[in-house]
Enzyme design. Structure first.
Site, PDB file in Angstrom:
ATOM      1  N   HIS A 121       0.880  -1.174   0.000  1.00 15.14           N
ATOM      2  CA  HIS A 121       0.000   0.000   0.000  1.00 15.14           C
ATOM      3  C   HIS A 121       0.919   1.226   0.000  1.00 15.14           C
ATOM      4  O   HIS A 121       2.021   1.173   0.558  1.00 15.14           O
ATOM      5  CB  HIS A 121      -0.825  -0.053   1.297  1.00 15.14           C
ATOM      6  CG  HIS A 121      -1.870   1.015   1.425  1.00 15.14           C
ATOM      7  ND1 HIS A 121      -1.584   2.290   1.833  1.00 15.14           N
ATOM      8  CD2 HIS A 121      -3.214   0.980   1.224  1.00 15.14           C
ATOM      9  CE1 HIS A 121      -2.707   2.994   1.885  1.00 15.14           C
ATOM     10  NE2 HIS A 121      -3.709   2.219   1.516  1.00 15.14           N
ATOM     11  N   ASP A 198       3.477  -4.678   7.943  1.00 23.78           N
ATOM     12  CA  ASP A 198       2.250  -3.897   7.857  1.00 23.78           C
ATOM     13  C   ASP A 198       1.083  -4.884   7.972  1.00 23.78           C
ATOM     14  O   ASP A 198       0.787  -5.619   7.026  1.00 23.78           O
ATOM     15  CB  ASP A 198       2.240  -3.139   6.520  1.00 23.78           C
ATOM     16  CG  ASP A 198       0.903  -2.454   6.248  1.00 23.78           C
ATOM     17  OD1 ASP A 198      -0.065  -2.694   6.995  1.00 23.78           O
ATOM     18  OD2 ASP A 198       0.836  -1.694   5.265  1.00 23.78           O
ATOM     19  N   GLN A 201      -4.148  -5.293   6.828  1.00 23.67           N
ATOM     20  CA  GLN A 201      -5.170  -6.165   6.234  1.00 23.67           C
ATOM     21  C   GLN A 201      -5.191  -7.547   6.876  1.00 23.67           C
ATOM     22  O   GLN A 201      -6.042  -8.373   6.540  1.00 23.67           O
ATOM     23  CB  GLN A 201      -4.923  -6.317   4.723  1.00 23.67           C
ATOM     24  CG  GLN A 201      -5.113  -5.040   3.934  1.00 23.67           C
ATOM     25  CD  GLN A 201      -6.560  -4.558   3.902  1.00 23.67           C
ATOM     26  OE1 GLN A 201      -7.496  -5.336   4.084  1.00 23.67           O
ATOM     27  NE2 GLN A 201      -6.736  -3.272   3.678  1.00 23.67           N
ATOM     28  N   LYS A 224     -10.166  -1.262  10.755  1.00 23.84           N
ATOM     29  CA  LYS A 224     -10.382  -2.399   9.848  1.00 23.84           C
ATOM     30  C   LYS A 224     -10.759  -3.654  10.633  1.00 23.84           C
ATOM     31  O   LYS A 224     -11.006  -4.705  10.049  1.00 23.84           O
ATOM     32  CB  LYS A 224      -9.123  -2.649   9.013  1.00 23.84           C
ATOM     33  CG  LYS A 224      -8.790  -1.511   8.039  1.00 23.84           C
ATOM     34  CD  LYS A 224      -7.670  -1.880   7.124  1.00 23.84           C
ATOM     35  CE  LYS A 224      -6.984  -0.697   6.494  1.00 23.84           C
ATOM     36  NZ  LYS A 224      -7.742  -0.089   5.400  1.00 23.84           N
ATOM     37  N   CYS A 361      -4.679   2.375  -3.711  1.00 23.67           N
ATOM     38  CA  CYS A 361      -3.442   2.920  -3.111  1.00 23.67           C
ATOM     39  C   CYS A 361      -2.288   1.939  -3.274  1.00 23.67           C
ATOM     40  O   CYS A 361      -1.464   1.793  -2.362  1.00 23.67           O
ATOM     41  CB  CYS A 361      -3.629   3.290  -1.641  1.00 23.67           C
ATOM     42  SG  CYS A 361      -4.902   4.504  -1.358  1.00 23.67           S
TER      43      CYS A 361
HETATM   44  N1  7TS Z   1      -1.433  -0.720   4.810  1.00 23.57           N
HETATM   45  C1  7TS Z   1      -2.322  -1.496   4.187  1.00 23.57           C
HETATM   46  C2  7TS Z   1      -1.930  -2.877   3.761  1.00 23.57           C
HETATM   47  C3  7TS Z   1      -3.618  -1.025   3.979  1.00 23.57           C
HETATM   48  O1  7TS Z   1      -4.507  -1.806   3.375  1.00 23.57           O
HETATM   49  C4  7TS Z   1      -3.969   0.286   4.417  1.00 23.57           C
HETATM   50  C5  7TS Z   1      -5.326   0.862   4.150  1.00 23.57           C
HETATM   51  C6  7TS Z   1      -2.999   1.036   5.081  1.00 23.57           C
HETATM   52  C7  7TS Z   1      -1.744   0.509   5.250  1.00 23.57           C
HETATM   53  C8  7TS Z   1      -3.296   2.381   5.635  1.00 23.57           C
HETATM   54  O2  7TS Z   1      -4.158   2.271   6.716  1.00 23.57           O
HETATM   55  P1  7TS Z   1      -4.713   3.557   7.492  1.00 23.57           P
HETATM   56  O3  7TS Z   1      -5.710   3.013   8.439  1.00 23.57           O
HETATM   57  O4  7TS Z   1      -3.548   4.198   8.148  1.00 23.57           O
HETATM   58  O5  7TS Z   1      -5.319   4.444   6.429  1.00 23.57           O
HETATM   59  N2  7TS Z   1      -5.999   0.277   3.085  1.00 23.57           N
HETATM   60  C9  7TS Z   1      -7.117   0.712   2.455  1.00 23.57           C
HETATM   61  C10 7TS Z   1      -7.724  -0.003   1.433  1.00 23.57           C
HETATM   62  O6  7TS Z   1      -7.304  -1.056   0.957  1.00 23.57           O
HETATM   63  N3  7TS Z   1      -8.814   0.679   1.027  1.00 23.57           N
HETATM   64  O7  7TS Z   1      -8.923   1.787   1.782  1.00 23.57           O
HETATM   65  C11 7TS Z   1      -7.881   1.829   2.680  1.00 23.57           C
END
Ligand code: 7TS
Length: 403
Positions: A121, A198, A201, A224, A361
């Site tokens: 991401h 990371d 997910q 999530k 992303c």
């Molecule tokens: N890393 C991964 C693997 C992600 O899927 C996401 C967000 C992030 C980092 C960032 O997370 P945040 O909570 O700090 O924003 N992924 C997604 C997605 O797949 N669709 O919307 C956000």
């Protein structure tokens, strides 16, 4: 077996209508829905114990502090961290990763190498690029194959004594691929590199064991995994958190301040400057309890069933291609020949179905497959086989309209 109807009754939004149709929510990769127990816990905090933490002698402040620290311990046990001070509250995965890259700015030197995967991401690419720009270190990328899997021979070949950090997601957001992180951590440690996983997910689908993985950092988001937005966790091994400088300066992260010199507080407070998202941190603990009550084995079993059914049904559609066919979590990224993903997404939205379309992303993945984006259906334990059938019929309808 999960009683899905009983579970669905915990989530008020799942009985809402969208565009006049019952909501089919398949955008769980972006954020999960929240059970009533989580929604109620937020209100309860503000109604009953709202106060700032770690600073007042008064009763409410102590109650709020206790609830916040109990949640930290709950999360420590959930991810099997050795110490609760290795569990830092953040605003999300992005915050956790930036905290680490900021810390490495004082460690990396020109000639050092940072290894990232091609499945990341943007929030696990850009902070490392910024770090490399700042320090003169070089970014190296682990390539992927047509199945969407990282190529382990290429990874092994990238590692050397120059490698100082390796970073990879546990599960890819765009494709759902589960990466062999335990193997990768072992290999990185063999050349003396630190590893950040990371887990954004992964945490909705599995219970990470940070000691078994032996990762140095594990970042994830609360939203999530049924928790509130603006919450997250960065796990860091004690020795690394002691080595890294603080991320932000401010209240609560100091031992003593004079204009000549400031000394920093012990872990975890050194990394938690300012008033945090107190309600969010406490309620993330409620969400973790909720998920554990359902049970990750049962979640895995049900989501595997959903993935198998959706894969089989979607592949009935002529011209439909699924991206990412290796070992996967319950995520399906697909396109239909000659049709832009956005067009399918917009039509099925009118039918009440929420999916994400676009590059998710993760633009390097889209470049690899030479596509502008995909349609991504990401499933959760509260989704049903019937909902998948509704989506498949809607996609078929959209295809007919757009062909
Ligand atoms: N890393 C991964 C693997 C992600 O899927 C996401 C967000 C992030 C980092 C960032 O997370 P945040 O909570 O700090 O924003 N992924 C997604 C997605 O797949 N669709 O919307 C956000």
């Amino acid at each position: 077996m999960l009683d899905i109807q009983k579970i669905r009754a915990d989530f008020p939004i799942l009985s809402e209508k969208v565009n006049g149709k019952p909501l089919v929510y398949f955008d769980n990769g972006a954020t999960s829905q929240k059970p009533q127990i989580v929604i109620d816990a937020i209100a309860k905090y503000y109604q009953e114990i709202n106060a700032n933490i770690h600073r007042g002698v008064h009763t409410l402040s102590q109650l709020a502090t206790d609830a916040y620290e109990i949640s930290r311990v709950k999360i420590q046990h959930h991810i099997n961290a050795k110490f609760s001070h290795e569990v830092l509250f953040t605003s999300g995965t992005t915050h956790g990763i930036n905290l680490v890259t900021n810390g490495f700015a004082s460690i990396l030197k020109p000639g050092d190498e940072v290894v990232v995967s091609s499945l990341e991401h943007h929030s696990n690419i850009v902070p490392w690029q910024m770090l490399c720009e700042k320090t003169g270190a070089t970014l190296k990328v682990i390539p992927m194959n047509e199945e969407g899997e990282l190529i382990m021979e290429a990874y092994d070949a990238l590692l050397s004594e120059k490698t100082k950090v390796v970073t990879v997601n546990h599960i890819s957001n765009a494709l759902g691929i589960i990466n062999p992180v335990k193997y990768m951590i072992e290999k990185a440690h063999a050349v003396g590199a630190a590893v950040l996983i990371d887990g954004a997910q992964a945490v909705p689908h599995l219970k990470p064991d940070v000691q078994d993985l032996d990762c140095d950092f594990y970042a994830f988001s609360g939203h999530k995994m049924c928790g509130p937005t603006g919450t997250g966790i960065l796990y860091g091994k004690e020795e690394w958190l002691n080595k890294l400088p603080p991320y932000q300066g401010g209240g609560e992260m100091i031992k003593e301040v004079t204009f000549e010199k400031t000394t920093y507080a012990e872990l975890p407070h050194k990394f938690e400057a300012g008033t945090p998202n107190i309600a969010g941190g406490i309620v993330l603990g409620t969400a973790v309890d909720y998920l554990n009550h359902i049970g990750f084995d049962a979640i895995h079993q049900h989501e595997t069933h959903l993935l198998e059914h959706a894969t089989k049904r979607l592949l009935e559609i002529e011209g439909l291609k699924i991206y990412g066919t290796g070992n996967k979590a319950s995520v399906i990224s697909f396109n239909i020949d000659g049709i832009h993903p956005y067009d399918i997404g917009s039509i099925i939205d009118k039918l009440g179905i929420a999916v994400r379309t676009g590059h998710h992303c993760a633009q390097p993945i889209m470049s690899f497959f030479c596509i502008p984006g995909t349609i991504r259906a990401s499933f959760s334990f509260y989704n049903t086989i019937e909902e998948i059938d509704i989506m498949v019929e809607a996609v078929k309808k959209a295809k007919t309209m757009l062909s």
